[in-house]
Design an enzyme around this catalytic site. Structure first.
Site, short mmCIF file in Angstrom:
data_model
loop_
_atom_site.label_atom_id
_atom_site.label_comp_id
_atom_site.label_asym_id
_atom_site.label_seq_id
_atom_site.Cartn_x
_atom_site.Cartn_y
_atom_site.Cartn_z
N SER A 293 0.87 -1.11 -0.12
CA SER A 293 0.25 0.10 0.05
C SER A 293 1.07 1.14 -0.05
CB SER A 293 -0.95 -0.10 1.27
OG SER A 293 -0.18 0.41 2.28
N ASP A 294 0.44 2.37 -0.53
CA ASP A 294 1.00 3.79 -0.30
C ASP A 294 1.09 3.76 1.15
OD1 ASP A 294 2.57 5.96 -0.72
OD2 ASP A 294 1.37 6.52 -2.44
#
Length: 578
Positions: free
Chosen positions: A200-201
């Protein structure tokens, strides 16, 4: 080196003794800073871009880093978005070639070699189409646009063997990318058969609550793992809730095993399961810390990244290149003696930068003969409204044979969370250019920035304009090479420059209309802007969609045209000694 070794030693005291992966944002260099990615794209030199990523990997891995959160391969059509500086511009074909080149550069001869780092193609997907150019904003687009323009560079990264992908902050057509099964499972892991892992960012799993897509962090963990996000970066939703979700049979053990397997596979491929400390080498770090070959290449690619926007004749010949025998030069502008601004956003700042990195003033001084005079006046700050320094700058200009203006953005004005509604030259810099131009002195304007800027008066009135972006550690030496003819500038714009924010988004590869702007039989009912149609330089209300690069021995015209035709170039070479 010391820090990564210490932390890895702590990890090896754990029950399972599974080594850590160390990831860092090595975006355009580590010890040696290269031009920002958008500037490198202007070189159109794929081998050079692969080489810069290769050197970045060599230097970063020597400090114990295993994984870089790059390349960013988002297509960008809106220069208000600050992160345009991090990508390859607006064209999916060029962007795809650059995507593959950078992946190959970072990963070298393959994972497991100690000078290779894992690449991470980001941000999956369509982050660059944020509505209004506001960072992290929603994206709403057709399947046609998604597949024709925004997905190809990601496919190229996957085909090039990118070890990891990073999903994006934005939602796509109402579904956050982090929880988007269509993107992560159907396309990436399904259709494209991607075998790496998806991270994920920063915090994007938990941010799905703010999107209104999930109710809490536990629900966010369920949505993300189900959609195909294998690793949760910084929201801690997985660490706090994933075990419970498995116990409650909301997440199957097979789903969890798949995510764990993908991450462990990369640790095996990197050789960390055999030797967790194989990237920790003090001798290698010291060898690569100030590698002169890396600095020389940084100078070369910086020069290749410079775009000569304009070089009109002053008298009988173009103003550039300058002779190093010129008697007096005035350097004017707020960036003339800047140091770290030359590095641009997403760059590392080391304690010895003040001695390693020279200013534009010093770079020009190094090119001049010993009896030449180089004068300096700041004129104004980068982003204020004061004109108090104009008088001194004008007096300095009057003493010179040639004036070089050094203007643009500060190094932190383009990048993540740096979206702007106004992308004109900041502050009163263009007013300073007008004031110096009024002296009648021959003038060259250097524009340093991380995005396309609007500078209409300068474009129409100044004879020589050089777009220098942010070029890194060797920026000013490269600028000096171009100004004085040691390097013949060949950079070409990878992104359209608007004349007004009202044109944005603006790009060359637009879809055809039934009433195209270039319609000789009807000048009224066309797809253009009525307030820009009468401009002599841009008669159809376009942006700066072409540039001319010209020195006396080489001239190249590159023109952006409609999406059903390729970019075309005509080259004439004379007296080049070839």
């Amino acid at each position: 080196y010391d820090h990564t070794r210490q932390v890895q030693e702590m990890a090896m005291q754990s029950r399972l003794k599974i080594p850590l992966l160390f990831g860092q944002d090595v975006i355009h260099g580590y010890r040696t800073i290269f031009p920002i990615p958008l500037a490198e794209a202007a070189s159109w030199d794929l081998a050079a871009m692969e080489r810069s990523a290769r050197i970045a990997a060599i230097e970063a891995s020597a400090s114990g880093i295993h994984w870089t959160f790059a390349p960013m391969v988002d297509i960008a059509r809106d220069p208000r978005w600050g992160r345009v500086m991090e990508g390859a511009g607006e064209d999916p074909y060029l962007g795809s070639l650059i995507s593959a080149a950078r992946v190959k550069g970072f990963q070298g001869k393959g994972l497991g070699n100690t000078d290779a780092v894992m690449a991470c193609a980001k941000h999956f997907a369509a982050y660059g189409a944020a509505v209004g150019g506001r960072d992290y904003n929603s994206v709403d687009m057709s399947e046609r646009q998604l597949w024709e323009f925004y997905l190809p560079p990601f496919k190229a990264a996957a085909d090039a063997g990118a070890a990891t992908f990073m999903n994006s902050f934005n939602d796509l057509n109402g579904i956050p990318a982090t929880g988007n099964k269509y993107l992560q499972r159907d396309i990436l892991k399904g259709k494209w058969k991607f075998r790496g892992f998806v991270v994920s960012d920063w915090g994007s799993v938990g941010e799905m609550i703010a999107h209104g897509f999930v109710k809490d962090n536990k629900d966010a963990a369920l949505a993300a793992i189900t959609a195909g996000s294998d690793m949760d970066m910084e929201s801690r939703s997985y660490r706090r809730h994933l075990a419970d979700l498995v116990k409650e049979k909301k997440v199957t053990i097979q789903l969890l095993d798949d995510a764990v397997r993908r991450i462990l596979r990369k640790k095996f491929e990197m050789g960390l399961m055999d030797d967790p400390f194989r990237f920790c080498s003090q001798a290698r770090q010291e060898k690569e810390w100030n590698n002169p070959e890396h600095l020389q290449f940084a100078r070369e690619i910086a020069a290749k990244s410079i775009v000569l926007l304009k070089n009109d004749p002053v008298g009988s010949k173009p103003l550039l290149p300058l002779s190093n025998q010129v008697k007096t030069i005035a350097l004017i502008g707020p960036l003339g003696k800047a140091v770290r601004d030359n590095l641009g956003f997403w760059s590392y700042q080391w304690d010895d930068d003040s001695t390693r990195i020279v200013t534009v003033w010093q770079g020009i001084r190094n090119k001049l003969s010993t009896d030449a005079a180089l004068l300096y006046s700041k004129g104004c700050e980068i982003n204020d409204t004061s004109t108090a320094g104009f008088k001194a700058a004008i007096e300095t200009a009057k003493l010179a044979d040639v004036v070089i203006m050094s203007v643009g953005e500060a190094g932190n004005m383009s990048g993540e969370a740096k979206s702007k509604s106004n992308i004109h030259l900041p502050g009163v810099q263009e007013e300073l250019i007008k004031a110096i131009h009024a002296t009648g002195k021959p003038m060259i304007v250097l524009i340093s920035a991380g995005r396309p800027l609007v500078f209409n008066w300068t474009a129409e009135n100044v004879p020589a304009i050089v777009y220098t972006w942010w070029l890194g550690t060797e920026a000013v030496n490269a600028i000096g090479d171009v100004l004085f003819g040691s390097h013949n500038p060949s950079g070409k714009l990878p992104m359209t420059f608007p004349r007004s924010e009202g044109q944005i988004p603006i790009y060359y590869n637009y879809y055809n209309t039934g009433r195209p702007a270039r319609n000789d039989s009807d000048l009224n009912y066309v797809s253009a802007y009525i307030d820009l149609q009468n401009s002599p330089r841009y008669p159809f209300g376009y942006g700066l969609s072409y540039t001319t690069f010209s020195y006396s021995d080489i001239r190249l015209d590159a023109t952006s045209i409609n999406r059903n035709q390729a970019l075309t170039a005509s080259i004439t070479i004379t007296n080049a000694g070839l």
